[in-house]
Design a protein around this motif. Structure first.
Motif, PDB file in Angstrom:
ATOM      1  N   CYS A 147     -94.162  21.499  74.628  1.00 21.26           N
ATOM      2  CA  CYS A 147     -92.871  20.808  74.577  1.00 21.26           C
ATOM      3  C   CYS A 147     -92.855  19.667  75.585  1.00 21.26           C
ATOM      4  O   CYS A 147     -93.202  19.848  76.748  1.00 21.26           O
ATOM      5  CB  CYS A 147     -91.738  21.787  74.883  1.00 21.26           C
ATOM      6  N   ASN A 148     -92.437  18.494  75.105  1.00 19.61           N
ATOM      7  CA  ASN A 148     -92.127  17.352  75.962  1.00 19.61           C
ATOM      8  C   ASN A 148     -90.605  17.246  75.971  1.00 19.61           C
ATOM      9  O   ASN A 148     -90.016  16.575  75.132  1.00 19.61           O
ATOM     10  CB  ASN A 148     -92.769  16.083  75.393  1.00 19.61           C
ATOM     11  N   PRO A 149     -89.940  17.944  76.904  1.00 21.01           N
ATOM     12  CA  PRO A 149     -88.485  18.124  76.807  1.00 21.01           C
ATOM     13  C   PRO A 149     -87.710  16.914  77.297  1.00 21.01           C
ATOM     14  O   PRO A 149     -88.259  16.043  77.999  1.00 21.01           O
ATOM     15  CB  PRO A 149     -88.240  19.325  77.727  1.00 21.01           C
ATOM     16  N   CYS A 155     -94.080  19.375  80.315  1.00 20.95           N
ATOM     17  CA  CYS A 155     -94.148  18.361  81.352  1.00 20.95           C
ATOM     18  C   CYS A 155     -92.752  18.055  81.871  1.00 20.95           C
ATOM     19  O   CYS A 155     -91.745  18.323  81.201  1.00 20.95           O
ATOM     20  CB  CYS A 155     -94.827  17.088  80.846  1.00 20.95           C
ATOM     21  N   CYS A 156     -92.693  17.490  83.067  1.00 22.97           N
ATOM     22  CA  CYS A 156     -91.419  17.120  83.674  1.00 22.97           C
ATOM     23  C   CYS A 156     -91.688  16.093  84.769  1.00 22.97           C
ATOM     24  O   CYS A 156     -92.818  15.965  85.256  1.00 22.97           O
ATOM     25  CB  CYS A 156     -90.711  18.344  84.246  1.00 22.97           C
ATOM     26  N   PRO A 157     -90.653  15.343  85.185  1.00 19.96           N
ATOM     27  CA  PRO A 157     -90.834  14.472  86.343  1.00 19.96           C
ATOM     28  C   PRO A 157     -91.156  15.309  87.577  1.00 19.96           C
ATOM     29  O   PRO A 157     -90.713  16.455  87.692  1.00 19.96           O
ATOM     30  CB  PRO A 157     -89.453  13.795  86.488  1.00 19.96           C
ATOM     31  N   VAL A 158     -91.921  14.746  88.502  1.00 26.26           N
ATOM     32  CA  VAL A 158     -92.268  15.465  89.724  1.00 26.26           C
ATOM     33  C   VAL A 158     -91.011  15.918  90.459  1.00 26.26           C
ATOM     34  O   VAL A 158     -90.986  16.990  91.072  1.00 26.26           O
ATOM     35  CB  VAL A 158     -93.160  14.578  90.622  1.00 26.26           C
ATOM     36  N   CYS A 212    -101.083  19.746  86.779  1.00 25.29           N
ATOM     37  CA  CYS A 212    -101.651  18.433  87.088  1.00 25.29           C
ATOM     38  C   CYS A 212    -100.502  17.489  87.448  1.00 25.29           C
ATOM     39  O   CYS A 212     -99.553  17.344  86.669  1.00 25.29           O
ATOM     40  CB  CYS A 212    -102.436  17.890  85.896  1.00 25.29           C
ATOM     41  N   ILE A 213    -100.590  16.880  88.631  1.00 27.34           N
ATOM     42  CA  ILE A 213     -99.606  15.886  89.053  1.00 27.34           C
ATOM     43  C   ILE A 213    -100.226  14.514  88.851  1.00 27.34           C
ATOM     44  O   ILE A 213    -101.271  14.196  89.432  1.00 27.34           O
ATOM     45  CB  ILE A 213     -99.217  16.066  90.531  1.00 27.34           C
ATOM     46  N   LEU A 218     -95.437  12.381  87.108  1.00 22.21           N
ATOM     47  CA  LEU A 218     -95.328  13.351  86.025  1.00 22.21           C
ATOM     48  C   LEU A 218     -96.071  14.626  86.387  1.00 22.21           C
ATOM     49  O   LEU A 218     -97.211  14.582  86.846  1.00 22.21           O
ATOM     50  CB  LEU A 218     -95.913  12.758  84.743  1.00 22.21           C
ATOM     51  N   ALA A 219     -95.405  15.763  86.169  1.00 20.58           N
ATOM     52  CA  ALA A 219     -96.041  17.061  86.360  1.00 20.58           C
ATOM     53  C   ALA A 219     -96.326  17.680  84.999  1.00 20.58           C
ATOM     54  O   ALA A 219     -95.443  17.774  84.151  1.00 20.58           O
ATOM     55  CB  ALA A 219     -95.143  17.986  87.179  1.00 20.58           C
ATOM     56  N   LEU A 220     -97.565  18.088  84.771  1.00 20.94           N
ATOM     57  CA  LEU A 220     -98.005  18.764  83.555  1.00 20.94           C
ATOM     58  C   LEU A 220     -98.301  20.216  83.915  1.00 20.94           C
ATOM     59  O   LEU A 220     -99.023  20.480  84.877  1.00 20.94           O
ATOM     60  CB  LEU A 220     -99.253  18.097  82.993  1.00 20.94           C
TER      61      LEU A 220
END
Length: 204
Positions: free
Chosen positions: A107-109, A154-157, A178-179, A184-186
């Motif tokens: 999901c890419n929310p 994923c989400c913003p850091v 992974c930052i 972006l944080a994965l």
């Protein structure tokens, strides 16, 4: 796109961005696996990942017009036998025959809440959390994944801590992170997973 794959978009409405590509590059799937694409939008994640790995997808979106657009792309790429598009609200999805025990979900929310929102409904729903929060995504994945199934998100850091809290709250343990460029944080989270996480930081 890679391997001749094509995606139908309707401009100037929001289509997909670099975050979706980064998430697709981060995910790890196998040909034998069944996967969920939650909030599929244009279908970019399911189409790319089926093309790369051969995993079969059920792709869900709340908007009927986006489902129709994603289905056009699925047909353009002759992926009808591998990607099933369904119009549904992920907050209401519950396990049932044929719709449970998925190996993976992705999901890419929507990231944002409050503030000025776009007048375009499609862009607004894809970017703002009015109809989907990280906790909604985590709860849905927890219901539909098999034990040890993985969720890729994923989400913003700036939202990384909240994302981890939402995942752990629903027994989804972050296992690989992974930052990217401190923006972006994965995350890969495992249902029922133990404590312990692999962290990678990419500055370029």
């Amino acid at each position: 796109m890679e391997n001749g794959l094509r995606i139908r978009v309707e401009k100037p409405a929001f289509s997909y961005g670099g975050d979706a590509i980064s998430l697709a590059n981060f995910a790890r799937l196998k040909k034998s696996e069944r996967a969920l694409d939650l909030g599929t939008g244009t279908g970019i994640l399911a189409i790319l990942l089926n093309g790369r790995y051969g995993a079969r997808f059920t792709a869900v979106d709340i908007r009927a017009d986006m489902c129709a657009l994603a289905l056009e792309s699925v047909k353009l790429n002759a992926q009808e036998d591998a990607i099933d598009i369904r119009c549904a609200d992920l907050r209401t999805l519950r396990p049932k025959a044929g719709f449970e025990n998925f190996d993976a979900a992705i999901c890419n929310p929507p990231y944002y809440s409050g503030g000025t929102q776009s007048a375009d409904e499609q862009r607004r729903q894809s970017r703002h959390q009015d109809s989907c929060t990280l906790r909604d995504v985590a709860a849905c994945a927890a219901r539909l994944l098999k034990e040890s199934g993985r969720l890729y998100v994923c989400c913003p850091v700036s939202q990384f801590a909240d994302c981890c809290a939402a995942l752990i709250e629903h027994d989804l343990q972050p296992k690989r992170v992974c930052i990217q460029r401190n923006r972006l944080a994965l995350l890969e989270a495992r249902k029922g997973g133990g404590v312990g996480m692999e962290l990678t930081i990419e500055n370029e």
